[in-house]
Design a protein around this motif. Structure first.
Motif, PDB file in Angstrom:
ATOM      1  N   PRO A 122       0.800  -1.240   0.000  1.00  0.00           N
ATOM      2  CA  PRO A 122       0.000   0.000   0.000  1.00  0.00           C
ATOM      3  C   PRO A 122       0.821   1.274   0.000  1.00  0.00           C
ATOM      4  N   VAL A 123       2.151   1.163   0.160  1.00  0.00           N
ATOM      5  CA  VAL A 123       2.987   2.364   0.217  1.00  0.00           C
ATOM      6  C   VAL A 123       3.727   2.599  -1.092  1.00  0.00           C
ATOM      7  N   ASP A 124       3.483   1.768  -2.109  1.00  0.00           N
ATOM      8  CA  ASP A 124       4.165   1.915  -3.397  1.00  0.00           C
ATOM      9  C   ASP A 124       3.154   2.189  -4.499  1.00  0.00           C
ATOM     10  N   LEU A 125       3.651   2.770  -5.569  1.00  0.00           N
ATOM     11  CA  LEU A 125       2.812   3.040  -6.727  1.00  0.00           C
ATOM     12  C   LEU A 125       2.505   1.746  -7.478  1.00  0.00           C
ATOM     13  N   PRO A 126       1.374   1.668  -8.147  1.00  0.00           N
ATOM     14  CA  PRO A 126       1.044   0.433  -8.888  1.00  0.00           C
ATOM     15  C   PRO A 126       1.882   0.319 -10.155  1.00  0.00           C
ATOM     16  N   ARG A 127       2.176  -0.923 -10.539  1.00  0.00           N
ATOM     17  CA  ARG A 127       2.918  -1.161 -11.775  1.00  0.00           C
ATOM     18  C   ARG A 127       1.985  -1.167 -12.975  1.00  0.00           C
ATOM     19  N   HIS A 128       0.723  -1.491 -12.751  1.00  0.00           N
ATOM     20  CA  HIS A 128      -0.249  -1.564 -13.830  1.00  0.00           C
ATOM     21  C   HIS A 128      -1.344  -0.520 -13.607  1.00  0.00           C
ATOM     22  N   MET A 129      -1.845   0.025 -14.699  1.00  0.00           N
ATOM     23  CA  MET A 129      -3.013   0.896 -14.659  1.00  0.00           C
ATOM     24  C   MET A 129      -3.855   0.581 -15.896  1.00  0.00           C
ATOM     25  N   PHE A 130      -4.991  -0.071 -15.668  1.00  0.00           N
ATOM     26  CA  PHE A 130      -5.837  -0.499 -16.774  1.00  0.00           C
ATOM     27  C   PHE A 130      -6.643   0.678 -17.314  1.00  0.00           C
ATOM     28  N   SER A 131      -7.106   0.536 -18.545  1.00  0.00           N
ATOM     29  CA  SER A 131      -7.930   1.558 -19.171  1.00  0.00           C
ATOM     30  C   SER A 131      -9.314   1.569 -18.541  1.00  0.00           C
ATOM     31  N   SER A 132     -10.023   2.679 -18.745  1.00  0.00           N
ATOM     32  CA  SER A 132     -11.364   2.810 -18.163  1.00  0.00           C
ATOM     33  C   SER A 132     -12.347   1.834 -18.791  1.00  0.00           C
ATOM     34  N   THR A 133     -12.156   1.470 -20.060  1.00  0.00           N
ATOM     35  CA  THR A 133     -13.054   0.512 -20.700  1.00  0.00           C
ATOM     36  C   THR A 133     -12.936  -0.865 -20.059  1.00  0.00           C
ATOM     37  N   THR A 134     -11.711  -1.294 -19.767  1.00  0.00           N
ATOM     38  CA  THR A 134     -11.515  -2.583 -19.105  1.00  0.00           C
ATOM     39  C   THR A 134     -11.996  -2.542 -17.667  1.00  0.00           C
ATOM     40  N   VAL A 135     -11.796  -1.411 -17.003  1.00  0.00           N
ATOM     41  CA  VAL A 135     -12.246  -1.275 -15.613  1.00  0.00           C
ATOM     42  C   VAL A 135     -13.763  -1.388 -15.524  1.00  0.00           C
ATOM     43  N   LEU A 136     -14.481  -0.792 -16.484  1.00  0.00           N
ATOM     44  CA  LEU A 136     -15.937  -0.877 -16.477  1.00  0.00           C
ATOM     45  C   LEU A 136     -16.415  -2.315 -16.688  1.00  0.00           C
ATOM     46  N   LYS A 137     -15.694  -3.084 -17.468  1.00  0.00           N
ATOM     47  CA  LYS A 137     -16.080  -4.480 -17.674  1.00  0.00           C
ATOM     48  C   LYS A 137     -15.782  -5.324 -16.440  1.00  0.00           C
ATOM     49  N   ARG A 138     -14.637  -5.083 -15.798  1.00  0.00           N
ATOM     50  CA  ARG A 138     -14.253  -5.879 -14.635  1.00  0.00           C
ATOM     51  C   ARG A 138     -15.000  -5.448 -13.373  1.00  0.00           C
ATOM     52  N   GLN A 139     -15.353  -4.146 -13.301  1.00  0.00           N
ATOM     53  CA  GLN A 139     -15.969  -3.550 -12.106  1.00  0.00           C
ATOM     54  C   GLN A 139     -15.078  -3.698 -10.882  1.00  0.00           C
ATOM     55  N   ARG A 140     -13.784  -3.781 -11.103  1.00  0.00           N
ATOM     56  CA  ARG A 140     -12.778  -3.806 -10.032  1.00  0.00           C
ATOM     57  C   ARG A 140     -11.664  -2.860 -10.448  1.00  0.00           C
ATOM     58  N   ALA A 141     -11.164  -2.092  -9.490  1.00  0.00           N
ATOM     59  CA  ALA A 141     -10.160  -1.096  -9.844  1.00  0.00           C
ATOM     60  C   ALA A 141      -9.402  -0.676  -8.607  1.00  0.00           C
ATOM     61  N   THR A 142      -8.175  -0.204  -8.837  1.00  0.00           N
ATOM     62  CA  THR A 142      -7.410   0.446  -7.780  1.00  0.00           C
ATOM     63  C   THR A 142      -7.852   1.902  -7.673  1.00  0.00           C
TER      64      THR A 142
END
Length: 827
Positions: A122-142
């Motif tokens: 929780p103290v480090d930046l994420p290595r991955h950042m998914f697009s908003s289109t994929t986030v809407l399909k997964r309904q899970r996000a950082t």
């Protein structure tokens, strides 16, 4: 014992296998979806490669100059494993749904639609950042993907929004709201039906003034303040025990959204937490520091001190001393707004909008690689992941359900508790939607064992509220009705010992009835044709201006057990004691005047005769029977309403027509917007005014086509002549004004002051410049008239509606353009 251990281990292994199989299926599904993504997700364009090189160089210099600061989040990997600059991950999208036009609607949707995936660690930046289109399909996000989606929606709605990478408190990063107060929690107790109080009477005797000691009052006030301070101290101590010291305070990475003032009527900068959808001021204690901010145009690194949080930070991103941009010279949101305002001002002043000399172009941010963000109506209806979301607050739990998910129409449930561990339920409030019994809200209070239900105005009994409370002697029912009932009843409360009814707008001016029973009345034991054990009936009436006050009944009491009837009349003007009569109802003996006790305020009025008193008693006895019949009817109605409510709860049906009607209305609105768009296109169509009278468009005859063609050319010729004439009139007006000013100067130049001469010179210079500009516009209009006319002629001949009926060789250069010598002479 060994058998039990073996069964537990087998169950654990089976559960792990099921979980692993589920994860493999989800991974396979996601892999299949990734294969259908556009090429922009899997490759980088030339400008993106150049941007990655610039970002890599910036990262190296930043790490060298600030070795104590964490690396910046510049180019995380997307869902396809490609490095993408964070600004290009933002995809400004304009939503057609009215719910997603304001920042409140966008923030609420993002917070409800997505499920949080915690950063690891929780103290480090994420290595991955998914697009908003994929986030809407997964309904899970950082939290970073939360902010990216929200910022994209806000940018599409023309907000000056930025994603913020920084540090926040632990509870905000973990979406822990267990110490916060639920926003739906209503702390004020609402009583629907209270004891009816006597109306205030301006003629009543005022009570004696209560003499109090000022010293004792001050001492009592100090005591209350001390108790309140002690209670607040205990509350803070209790919260501090629940919130132990955080060893990672100031290190928890978080991402939120910054909205700057200046767009969409935003008057002041503020933060939005995308995990909850709540807004905060920029000096909130929940945000402990900022590393960088970015939008779709540029990326800015914070160069200010954040040792005291964000309270003293300045958000002028154009100030290079406070914010270091990755792309120098790139266009910012502020510059775009200023450019648009400058262009509008130039157009209003009638100046040319062409720029003088373009400055050397710098590297601009490439377009977003993310596809268009599509939010469907189904997404707005379901809203929550899996159709349900549970939020735990301090001594409360909030559950939200998608419409239509629960068979009873439940959409929201709020449970409050007496303790911090949430083990003892205090109250449960439920909200419903689209039920056939029109139930909207139900409240179950464990403290007083009461259940309150609220309805729409469409119920069979015009019922608005129903409250049932368990008592030691039975059950208490309280009801509220709309003003659509024939008997004008608005409130009713029934207990085993009494019943209170309140009315509004009755013709007989009755507004209050209070019935006392001599024995407890149980609805379950009520038999047909069984008389009620009525002991006393109290009725109150409003003033009837058509009667004298001395004969207008204000208060009427039927003492059934004592066989008496008490009648009190309204007050006469300038009197504070009303007239009243008491009737003793005889059993069998004849009526005499001694059976009536009268108190007459106005001594000048003659007392009533025995016959009049007897007629009054007969009318009162008849009213008593009617009132007893109405009371019986009211009690039976209460019993029937309760029986109907039990039956409704067994046969619950959802009125899905409501949702269909909403979608149908939205569809009709879209069709209306489409018709409006077509109408606007028709207005731009030069042939539309000539096709409308013919009432046909596809099957034109050659004669119609030739007539429309000639009419359009004539209309074009007239417009050009009118435009030239307007410019000519402007030229003549300005020239005439200049000549008049020059003539005035020749006549008065010897007696003019120096200031007046200077004003004359300035006026002549300005008028000369205006005349010169008008002359240039007139010459350009004449020069361009011929080319515009010929281009318009070519467009008409190429129009698919006229081309089949026209012969180009027949009409080319047949009509003279407006720049001919004859027309120019007219100009």
């Amino acid at each position: 014992m060994e058998t039990t251990l073996e069964s537990d281990s087998e169950e654990r292994v089976r559960h792990e296998e099921i979980q692993q199989r589920k994860e493999e299926e989800e991974a396979s599904t996601e892999l299949t979806q990734l294969q259908h993504l556009p090429d922009s997700y899997r490759t980088n364009s030339r400008s993106e490669i150049q941007l990655l090189a610039i970002a890599d160089n910036f990262q190296r210099q930043y790490s060298h100059l600030f070795p104590d600061r964490k690396p910046l989040l510049l180019c995380p990997l997307n869902e396809c494993g490609m490095k993408k600059f964070v600004s290009t991950t933002l995809r400004p999208t304009t939503m057609v749904h009215h719910e997603l036009v304001t920042w409140q609607g966008c923030a609420s949707f993002v917070a409800n639609f997505l499920t949080l995936e915690l950063l690891e660690p929780p103290v480090d930046l994420p290595r991955h950042m998914f697009s908003s289109t994929t986030v809407l399909k997964r309904q899970r996000a950082t939290c970073f993907e939360f902010s990216t989606l929200l910022c994209s929606l806000l940018l599409g709605s023309n907000y000056d929004a930025y994603c913020v990478s920084g540090y926040a408190v632990k509870e905000m990063c973990l979406l822990d709201q267990s110490l916060q107060k639920c926003p739906l929690l209503d702390t004020e107790a609402k009583s629907v039906i209270s004891e009816q109080q006597q109306p205030e009477n301006k003629y009543a005797v005022k009570p004696l003034r209560e003499l109090e000691s000022r010293f004792l009052t001050q001492q009592e006030k100090k005591k209350q303040e001390a108790e309140a301070a002690l209670l607040q101290k205990q509350k803070l101590q209790e919260e501090s025990e629940q919130r132990p010291a955080d060893p990672l305070r100031g290190l928890w990475m978080h991402c939120w959204v910054l909205v700057l003032a200046g767009s969409q009527r935003v008057q002041q900068n503020f933060f939005i937490d995308p995990l909850t959808g709540n807004s905060y001021p920029t000096d909130s204690d929940n945000f402990l520091g900022i590393e960088s901010v970015w939008n779709n145009l540029n990326y800015y690194v914070n160069m200010q001190d954040c040792s005291n949080g964000c309270a003293e930070m300045m958000f002028d991103l154009e100030d290079l001393k406070m914010w270091e941009p990755v792309l120098y010279g790139a266009t910012s949101k502020k510059q775009l707004i200023l450019a648009v305002q400058k262009k509008q001002e130039r157009s209003l002043m009638g100046k040319s909008t062409t720029e003088e000399e373009e400055q050397p172009r710098v590297f601009e941010m490439p377009r977003s690689w993310v596809s268009y963000i599509n939010i469907t109506e189904q997404d707005l209806e379901t809203r929550w992941p899996g159709g349900k979301k549970v939020i735990c607050y301090r001594k409360a739990k909030l559950e939200r359900f998608a419409p239509g998910l629960s068979p009873d129409g439940l959409v929201t449930r709020l449970t409050t508790y007496k303790d911090l561990d949430c083990t003892k339920v205090a109250m449960v409030k439920e909200w419903y939607q689209d039920r056939n019994d029109y139930l909207e809200e139900r409240e179950i209070n464990k403290g007083d064992n009461s259940t309150t239900e609220r309805f729409k105005r469409k119920t069979t009994f015009h019922l608005l509220l129903l409250r049932c409370r368990s008592l030691t002697t039975g059950t208490e029912q309280e009801m509220e009705f709309s003003n659509a009932r024939s008997d004008e009843l608005v409130r009713r409360r029934l207990t085993p010992h009494e019943m209170i009814e309140m009315f509004e707008g009755r013709n007989d001016f009755l507004y209050y009835r209070h019935v006392f029973f001599s024995q407890p009345v149980q609805l379950s034991e009520l038999q047909d044709n069984q008389p009620l054990p009525i002991n006393r009936i109290v009725e109150r009436f409003h003033r009837n201006k058509s009667k004298p006050a001395n004969n207008d009944v204000a208060h009427r009491v039927f003492l059934v057990a004592q066989r008496q009837i008490e009648v009190t009349y309204h007050l006469i003007d300038h009197r504070f004691i009303p007239s009243r009569r008491t009737f003793n109802v005889p059993m069998k003996q004849n009526f005499t005047a001694d059976m009536v006790c009268t108190f007459q305020v106005d001594l000048s009025e003659k007392p009533l005769r025995t016959l009049a008193l007897y007629d009054m008693l007969v009318a009162l006895k008849k009213d008593k029977k009617d009132v007893a019949r109405q009371i019986r009817k009211s009690v039976e109605e209460v019993k029937y309403i309760l029986a109907c409510r039990e039956q409704d709860e067994k046969n619950i049906e959802l009125q899905t027509v409501t949702a269909q009607a909403i979608r149908q209305r939205q569809k009709m609105e879209c069709l209306a917007a489409e018709d409006e768009r077509r109408l606007q296109e028709q207005k731009k169509d030069v042939l539309a005014p000539f096709l409308i009278p013919l009432d046909k468009e596809d099957d034109l005859s050659p004669e119609d086509a030739e007539k429309i063609y000639q009419d359009c050319l004539a209309e074009m010729r007239n417009r050009q002549v009118m435009q030239a004439n307007l410019i000519q009139k402007r030229y003549e007006k300005e020239t005439q004004a200049l000549q008049m000013k020059q003539q005035w100067y020749q006549e008065n130049q010897l007696k003019l002051t120096k200031q007046e001469k200077d004003n004359y010179q300035a006026y002549c210079s300005e008028k000369t410049l205006q005349i010169s500009v008008i002359q240039k516009r007139l010459s350009k209009c004449k020069e361009a008239a011929d080319e515009k006319y010929r281009a318009f002629d070519r467009n008409l001949q190429q129009d698919p509606r006229l081309a089949p009926h026209l012969h180009a060789c027949r009409f080319v250069n047949k009509s003279a353009p407006p720049s001919t010598a004859s027309e120019q002479s007219n100009i």
